[in-house]
Every structure is written in structure tokens, then in C-alpha cells.
Write a protein that holds these residues in place. Structure first.
Motif, PDB file in Angstrom:
ATOM      1  N   ALA A 147       0.851  -1.187   0.000  1.00 26.92           N
ATOM      2  CA  ALA A 147       0.000   0.000   0.000  1.00 26.92           C
ATOM      3  C   ALA A 147       0.886   1.237   0.000  1.00 26.92           C
ATOM      4  CB  ALA A 147      -0.909  -0.002   1.233  1.00 26.92           C
ATOM      5  N   THR A 148       0.569   2.200  -0.834  1.00 25.15           N
ATOM      6  CA  THR A 148       1.357   3.421  -0.929  1.00 25.15           C
ATOM      7  C   THR A 148       1.103   4.312   0.282  1.00 25.15           C
ATOM      8  OG1 THR A 148       1.244   3.349  -3.338  1.00 25.15           O
ATOM      9  CG2 THR A 148       1.842   5.455  -2.326  1.00 25.15           C
ATOM     10  N   VAL A 149       2.193   4.765   0.894  1.00 25.21           N
ATOM     11  CA  VAL A 149       2.089   5.752   1.965  1.00 25.21           C
ATOM     12  C   VAL A 149       2.469   7.095   1.352  1.00 25.21           C
ATOM     13  CG1 VAL A 149       2.899   6.439   4.243  1.00 25.21           C
ATOM     14  CG2 VAL A 149       2.715   4.001   3.658  1.00 25.21           C
ATOM     15  N   PHE A 150       1.479   7.904   1.080  1.00 26.79           N
ATOM     16  CA  PHE A 150       1.719   9.142   0.347  1.00 26.79           C
ATOM     17  C   PHE A 150       2.633  10.079   1.133  1.00 26.79           C
ATOM     18  CE2 PHE A 150      -2.381   7.658  -1.343  1.00 26.79           C
ATOM     19  CZ  PHE A 150      -2.048   7.597  -2.688  1.00 26.79           C
ATOM     20  N   GLU A 151       3.602  10.630   0.385  1.00 30.98           N
ATOM     21  CA  GLU A 151       4.516  11.648   0.901  1.00 30.98           C
ATOM     22  C   GLU A 151       5.399  11.141   2.033  1.00 30.98           C
ATOM     23  OE1 GLU A 151       2.261  15.160   1.775  1.00 30.98           O
ATOM     24  OE2 GLU A 151       2.012  15.630  -0.346  1.00 30.98           O
ATOM     25  N   PRO A 200      10.346   7.165  -2.691  1.00 32.35           N
ATOM     26  CA  PRO A 200       9.030   7.242  -3.331  1.00 32.35           C
ATOM     27  C   PRO A 200       8.421   8.634  -3.353  1.00 32.35           C
ATOM     28  CG  PRO A 200       9.140   5.343  -1.863  1.00 32.35           C
ATOM     29  CD  PRO A 200      10.381   6.160  -1.622  1.00 32.35           C
ATOM     30  N   ALA A 201       8.777   9.480  -2.400  1.00 31.39           N
ATOM     31  CA  ALA A 201       8.146  10.797  -2.313  1.00 31.39           C
ATOM     32  C   ALA A 201       9.117  11.928  -2.591  1.00 31.39           C
ATOM     33  CB  ALA A 201       7.525  10.981  -0.920  1.00 31.39           C
ATOM     34  N   VAL A 202      10.214  11.649  -3.292  1.00 28.83           N
ATOM     35  CA  VAL A 202      11.246  12.669  -3.458  1.00 28.83           C
ATOM     36  C   VAL A 202      10.720  13.884  -4.222  1.00 28.83           C
ATOM     37  CG1 VAL A 202      12.204  11.790  -5.632  1.00 28.83           C
ATOM     38  CG2 VAL A 202      13.690  12.981  -4.017  1.00 28.83           C
ATOM     39  N   LEU A 213      27.404  16.273  -1.993  1.00 26.92           N
ATOM     40  CA  LEU A 213      28.347  16.186  -3.102  1.00 26.92           C
ATOM     41  C   LEU A 213      29.297  17.383  -3.101  1.00 26.92           C
ATOM     42  CD1 LEU A 213      26.007  14.945  -5.998  1.00 26.92           C
ATOM     43  CD2 LEU A 213      27.675  13.594  -4.699  1.00 26.92           C
ATOM     44  N   GLU A 214      28.744  18.552  -2.818  1.00 20.51           N
ATOM     45  CA  GLU A 214      29.578  19.765  -2.789  1.00 20.51           C
ATOM     46  C   GLU A 214      30.639  19.665  -1.703  1.00 20.51           C
ATOM     47  OE1 GLU A 214      28.450  24.045  -1.326  1.00 20.51           O
ATOM     48  OE2 GLU A 214      27.795  23.820  -3.418  1.00 20.51           O
ATOM     49  N   ARG A 215      30.236  19.187  -0.515  1.00 21.80           N
ATOM     50  CA  ARG A 215      31.221  19.031   0.568  1.00 21.80           C
ATOM     51  C   ARG A 215      32.306  18.033   0.187  1.00 21.80           C
ATOM     52  NH1 ARG A 215      26.490  18.960   3.724  1.00 21.80           N
ATOM     53  NH2 ARG A 215      26.625  16.680   3.905  1.00 21.80           N
ATOM     54  N   GLY A 216      31.941  17.068  -0.638  1.00 18.39           N
ATOM     55  CA  GLY A 216      32.917  16.076  -1.060  1.00 18.39           C
ATOM     56  C   GLY A 216      33.726  16.504  -2.266  1.00 18.39           C
ATOM     57  N   GLY A 217      33.546  17.740  -2.715  1.00 16.98           N
ATOM     58  CA  GLY A 217      34.308  18.237  -3.844  1.00 16.98           C
ATOM     59  C   GLY A 217      33.873  17.663  -5.179  1.00 16.98           C
ATOM     60  N   ILE A 218      32.616  17.216  -5.265  1.00 14.74           N
ATOM     61  CA  ILE A 218      32.100  16.629  -6.495  1.00 14.74           C
ATOM     62  C   ILE A 218      31.083  17.580  -7.107  1.00 14.74           C
ATOM     63  CG2 ILE A 218      30.816  14.687  -7.487  1.00 14.74           C
ATOM     64  CD1 ILE A 218      31.901  12.965  -5.213  1.00 14.74           C
ATOM     65  N   GLU A 219      31.357  18.028  -8.321  1.00 12.54           N
ATOM     66  CA  GLU A 219      30.469  18.975  -8.992  1.00 12.54           C
ATOM     67  C   GLU A 219      29.609  18.239 -10.019  1.00 12.54           C
ATOM     68  OE1 GLU A 219      30.591  23.027 -11.750  1.00 12.54           O
ATOM     69  OE2 GLU A 219      32.455  22.135 -11.001  1.00 12.54           O
ATOM     70  N   PRO A 220      28.293  18.179  -9.821  1.00 12.58           N
ATOM     71  CA  PRO A 220      27.418  17.528 -10.803  1.00 12.58           C
ATOM     72  C   PRO A 220      27.415  18.292 -12.130  1.00 12.58           C
ATOM     73  CG  PRO A 220      26.300  17.802  -8.693  1.00 12.58           C
ATOM     74  CD  PRO A 220      27.536  18.628  -8.643  1.00 12.58           C
ATOM     75  N   GLN A 221      27.445  17.559 -13.211  1.00  4.39           N
ATOM     76  CA  GLN A 221      27.368  18.166 -14.537  1.00  4.39           C
ATOM     77  C   GLN A 221      25.930  18.280 -15.021  1.00  4.39           C
ATOM     78  OE1 GLN A 221      30.317  19.301 -15.995  1.00  4.39           O
ATOM     79  NE2 GLN A 221      30.926  18.771 -13.892  1.00  4.39           N
ATOM     80  N   LEU A 222      25.055  17.504 -14.405  1.00  6.02           N
ATOM     81  CA  LEU A 222      23.640  17.515 -14.772  1.00  6.02           C
ATOM     82  C   LEU A 222      22.858  16.928 -13.607  1.00  6.02           C
ATOM     83  CD1 LEU A 222      21.584  17.959 -17.170  1.00  6.02           C
ATOM     84  CD2 LEU A 222      21.897  15.536 -17.678  1.00  6.02           C
ATOM     85  N   VAL A 223      21.744  17.553 -13.246  1.00  5.19           N
ATOM     86  CA  VAL A 223      20.885  17.048 -12.174  1.00  5.19           C
ATOM     87  C   VAL A 223      19.470  16.914 -12.729  1.00  5.19           C
ATOM     88  CG1 VAL A 223      19.947  17.446  -9.869  1.00  5.19           C
ATOM     89  CG2 VAL A 223      22.297  18.144 -10.396  1.00  5.19           C
ATOM     90  N   THR A 224      18.894  15.740 -12.573  1.00  8.94           N
ATOM     91  CA  THR A 224      17.525  15.491 -13.035  1.00  8.94           C
ATOM     92  C   THR A 224      16.748  14.805 -11.924  1.00  8.94           C
ATOM     93  OG1 THR A 224      18.174  13.357 -13.997  1.00  8.94           O
ATOM     94  CG2 THR A 224      18.207  15.279 -15.461  1.00  8.94           C
ATOM     95  N   SER A 225      15.429  14.873 -12.020  1.00 15.34           N
ATOM     96  CA  SER A 225      14.605  14.231 -10.994  1.00 15.34           C
ATOM     97  C   SER A 225      13.327  13.680 -11.611  1.00 15.34           C
ATOM     98  CB  SER A 225      14.266  15.210  -9.871  1.00 15.34           C
ATOM     99  OG  SER A 225      13.487  16.284 -10.357  1.00 15.34           O
ATOM    100  N   THR A 226      12.807  12.657 -10.967  1.00 17.02           N
ATOM    101  CA  THR A 226      11.501  12.083 -11.268  1.00 17.02           C
ATOM    102  C   THR A 226      10.742  12.048  -9.952  1.00 17.02           C
ATOM    103  OG1 THR A 226      12.045   9.781 -10.758  1.00 17.02           O
ATOM    104  CG2 THR A 226      12.653  10.594 -12.965  1.00 17.02           C
ATOM    105  N   PRO A 227       9.451  11.672  -9.967  1.00 14.60           N
ATOM    106  CA  PRO A 227       8.745  11.570  -8.688  1.00 14.60           C
ATOM    107  C   PRO A 227       9.350  10.553  -7.722  1.00 14.60           C
ATOM    108  CG  PRO A 227       7.179  11.688 -10.498  1.00 14.60           C
ATOM    109  CD  PRO A 227       8.531  11.542 -11.113  1.00 14.60           C
TER     110      PRO A 227
END
Length: 431
Positions: free
Chosen positions: A265-269, A353-355, A369-383
């Protein structure tokens, strides 16, 4: 994938009935589980032991070890661009070898077995060679063999088109074969045997603190698989969800409980982090003068799918996870354009599930990531997940950083606390 994927099936077999009705199972064994003759014999012993306890056993087998890769290399030694029909005819040999040899091992142990290829087992597909879709599953021959007291060995990864040609289902297609067969037999469970003990919060070969999960939902597993977790094929998870089949991922080499992928059963949010997944190689492509629909259509005609599409003023960037660079380049060439490839990138994803409703998760991810000195070249998201493309040489470290950031080595994972306002503001500036 259509929920009507498995049709024209026999009446569902009862799972809990009178003692006179034998229990029926579908077990799938991956390539590492059948990598050599001794491992095939071990699988045969497991099947025989269950059979002697009154269980009707169907085993779906992958090709032995690296057989499929070896066959692909052989094909490209013979031709620069092998015909897709002939390539499928060649690649289907690997699973047939596994099944025939295991049937022989069962006979040596004093029991009867029979091996079926995709056509004999009832798998009907479209004619998209190399990445065929299952259209119909008719398990009558499998049922008859079980009722005759035989252990049944079925080739995974393959089927037969309406025109009578051998087709293959794409990498990891044996998982989908097993789920489809379980659904067609009316079962509500399919066991996937592999060289790991279950599904983990991250790849334990990369993140030493990764923790095995007792259970998770189909959607969570689908997000992990799409983000790069290789324990299950995405199509298999979609198929299991559509036909309400629970998956038990477990080790071939032990009898301990593994991880259950169940209908939940989905727990919303509810912002509970499921895990971190990664792809060591996840190129980003750039084209100009094409719409998202044109790019997606061009890839689809070659059996590839778009991951993310990021429109810009004069260009379009996109990803195609799981597709080979030459295939993507060729697909766009068919559409009349050239493509620029950033081939030095991988990706790391946080699955929750609720990101989509919890911006603080993305904020914490980027801050870590920033604290670890890693710079993302692209950031994407889905639900269901947020992903960052980083340099290939940074993927493993990024996965470890994010696993530690969200405390995924603790059991069970705790809901994510909202981030401080300053952290959210920083994320907004980066976005």
C-alpha cells in the motif's frame, strides 16, 4: 508495458488447495548461478530436492556465465553490423545450452526433466529483434510436462515472433521470462536466484556499509533498477507489478531468506530513502534542431529509450541509460542530425518514493556532493528519484558519500528530516 502482456493463458493454478494438489513454483537462475558444469549440477540438485518433496518445479535459466558476451563478440568478428535476425538466432543458443545440460544433470540424479526453448514454452513476441516485447504466453506444454511428473527447464531471454523467427528480449530478459511464466501459471510468487543474497541499499561492492533490505515495493525496485541497480531488469519489475507477482530475490548458494519485492500500500509523501544506485557510465547527448518527440521516436525505432530530456534555447540534451553510444549515434544519424556525446560521465541516484514532494532530499544530496568536492554536470529528478551526472572516476565516491549522508547503513532507514532553510536556499541557487 501493457498490463495485457500475458494472454491466452491456462486457468490459474491454485496456490493453497487440498493436499492432493501439488505446489507449483517458478525459479529463475542467472548466468552467474549456471556459470560452469559444477554450478549447473548444483542447480539440478536443488531442483531434484524440491521435486522429491512434491513440488512441481519450473526453472528458467540464463546462458552460462559470459556466454552471451562471447557470442556477441563472435558475431562482430564476422560482420561489422550483424543482421538483427541472425544475431537473435545466435544469442538464443546460450540459454538452450544451459537448459539442455541441466536436464541431463537431472537425469543423472535419477529424475526426469525436459528442456523447452521459447517457442515450445509458449512465449510469443513482436518482431523487434534484440529487444522484443512479450505479446502472449501460452504455457500448455509446460503444464502438461509438470502434470506428467517432469522437472521443466525453460530458456529465458527468448521467444518467437508471429512470423516464426527467434527473438530475444534484451539484456536481463530472462527475468521478464520468469515473471511472465509465473503470471501465466497463475502464481503469485517468482524466485530469482542470483549471486547476491538480496537487494541492498547500494551496491555492496562499491559501498561497504550497504545493508540488505528485507522487503520493498515494486515501484521502489523499479526506481532502483532504472537508476542502475543490476539485480533485476526493469521490464521484469513492471511485469510483476502489472500481474501482481511478488519477487523473491535470493542467493543460489544458500537457503537463507533474501529480499521480497511485494505489492504494498502506498504511503503518500512518506520520505523514506530506499537506496542509492549508480551507473559508472551514463553518457549525456546533445543535439540541435530536433524536438523531444523526434529524439524519442528515433531511439524507439532502434529499441532504445530516452532517460531524461533537458531542452535548452538552441539545443536538446538527453540521456539513454542502458543503450550503447554507437546505437544512439546511429539512431540520430537516421534522423539526419549528428550528436555530441559527453562520454566521460556516470550517474548516481537517491531513490525515495516521495522525493518529488520533498525538495530537502535534493538539497541534502547536492550539499553532500559539494562538501565532497564533487560537482554535478547535470541534475535530473523524477517523482521517485533524483540523479546527478558526475565524472566517471567520481561515481563510486559519490555513491558512498550519499549512502553515508542519508544514514542508509542503519536499519531500518529513518524518514528524512526537513532541511534547514539555508540548505534549501542554497539548493535553489544551484538549480
Amino acid at each position: 508495458m501493457s498490463t495485457a502482456l500475458v494472454s491466452a493463458v491456462m486457468a490459474p493454478a491454485p496456490l493453497a488447495a487440498a493436499p492432493s494438489v501439488p505446489r507449483r513454483v517458478v525459479w529463475k537462475f542467472g548466468g552467474s548461478s549456471v556459470a560452469d558444469p559444477e554450478k549447473l549440477r548444483a542447480v539440478a540438485r536443488r531442483l531434484v530436492a524440491a521435486h522429491r518433496q512434491g513440488v512441481q518445479v519450473v526453472a528458467v535459466l540464463s546462458a552460462m556465465g559470459d556466454t552471451t558476451d562471447d557470442l556477441v563478440r563472435l558475431a562482430y568478428e564476422m560482420a561489422a553490423r550483424p543482421q538483427s535476425r541472425e544475431l537473435d538466432a545466435l544469442l538464443s543458443v546460450g540459454e538452450s545450452m544451459s537448459c539442455a545440460l541441466t536436464a541431463m544433470a537431472v537425469h543423472e540424479l535419477g529424475e526426469r526433466a525436459i528442456s523447452f526453448n521459447g517457442l515450445q514454452a509458449g512465449f510469443r513476441t513482436d518482431d523487434a529483434h534484440g529487444n522484443a516485447s512479450l505479446w502472449q504466453m501460452d504455457p500448455r506444454r509446460v503444464v502438461q510436462a509438470l502434470d506428467d511428473g517432469l522437472i521443466v527447464l525453460v530458456t529465458g531471454y527468448q521467444g518467437m515472433s508471429a512470423g516464426g523467427d527467434v527473438t530475444t528480449l534484451g539484456r536481463g530478459g530472462s527475468d521478464a521470462s520468469a515473471i511472465a511464466l509465473a503470471a501465466a501459471l497463475g502464481l503469485r510468487q517468482c524466485d530469482i536466484f542470483t549471486d547476491v543474497t538480496g537487494v541492498f541499499t547500494a551496491d555492496p561492492r562499491v559501498v561497504p556499509g550497504a545493508r540488505q533490505l528485507d522487503s520493498l515495493g515494486h515501484e521502489e525496485m523499479l526506481q532502483l533498477a532504472e537508476a542502475g541497480a543490476q539485480v533485476l531488469q526493469t521490464r521484469a519489475v513492471e511485469l510483476a507489478a502489472a500481474h501482481q507477482v511478488d519477487i523473491h530475490v535470493r542467493s543460489t548458494f544458500t537457503t537463507t531468506e533474501g529480499t521480497w519485492i511485494r505489492r504494498v500500500a502506498t504511503v503518500f509523501e512518506q520520505a523514506r530513502i530506499t537506496g542509492v544506485a549508480h551507473r559508472r557510465r551514463d553518457p549525456v547527448y546533445t543535439v540541435r534542431g530536433l524536438s523531444p518527440a523526434t529524439v524519442s521516436g528515433a531511439l524507439a525505432r532502434r529499441g532504445s529509450a530516452v532517460g531524461s530530456i533537458i531542452p535548452d534555447t538552441d539545443r536538446l540534451r538527453f540521456t539513454a541509460p542502458g543503450s550503447e553510444v554507437p546505437d544512439v549515434v546511429a539512431a540520430l544519424a537516421d534522423a539526419g542530425v549528428s550528436v555530441d556525446v559527453r562520454d566521460d560521465l556516470g550517474s548516481v541516484s537517491v531513490v525515495c518514493p516521495a522525493v518529488g514532494n520533498r525538495p530537502e532530499i535534493s538539497a541534502r544530496m547536492l550539499a553532500a556532493l559539494e562538501r565532497g568536492g564533487i560537482e554535478p554536470q547535470l541534475v535530473t529528478s523524477t517523482p521517485g528519484r533524483v540523479s546527478a551526472h558526475v565524472g566517471m572516476d567520481l561515481v563510486d565516491r559519490a555513491a558512498t558519500l550519499l549512502h553515508d549522508e542519508f544514514g542508509l547503513d542503519a536499519a531500518p532507514a529513518a524518514p528524512v528530516e526537513p532541511a534547514a532553510p539555508a540548505e534549501l536556499a542554497a539548493a535553489g541557487e544551484r538549480g
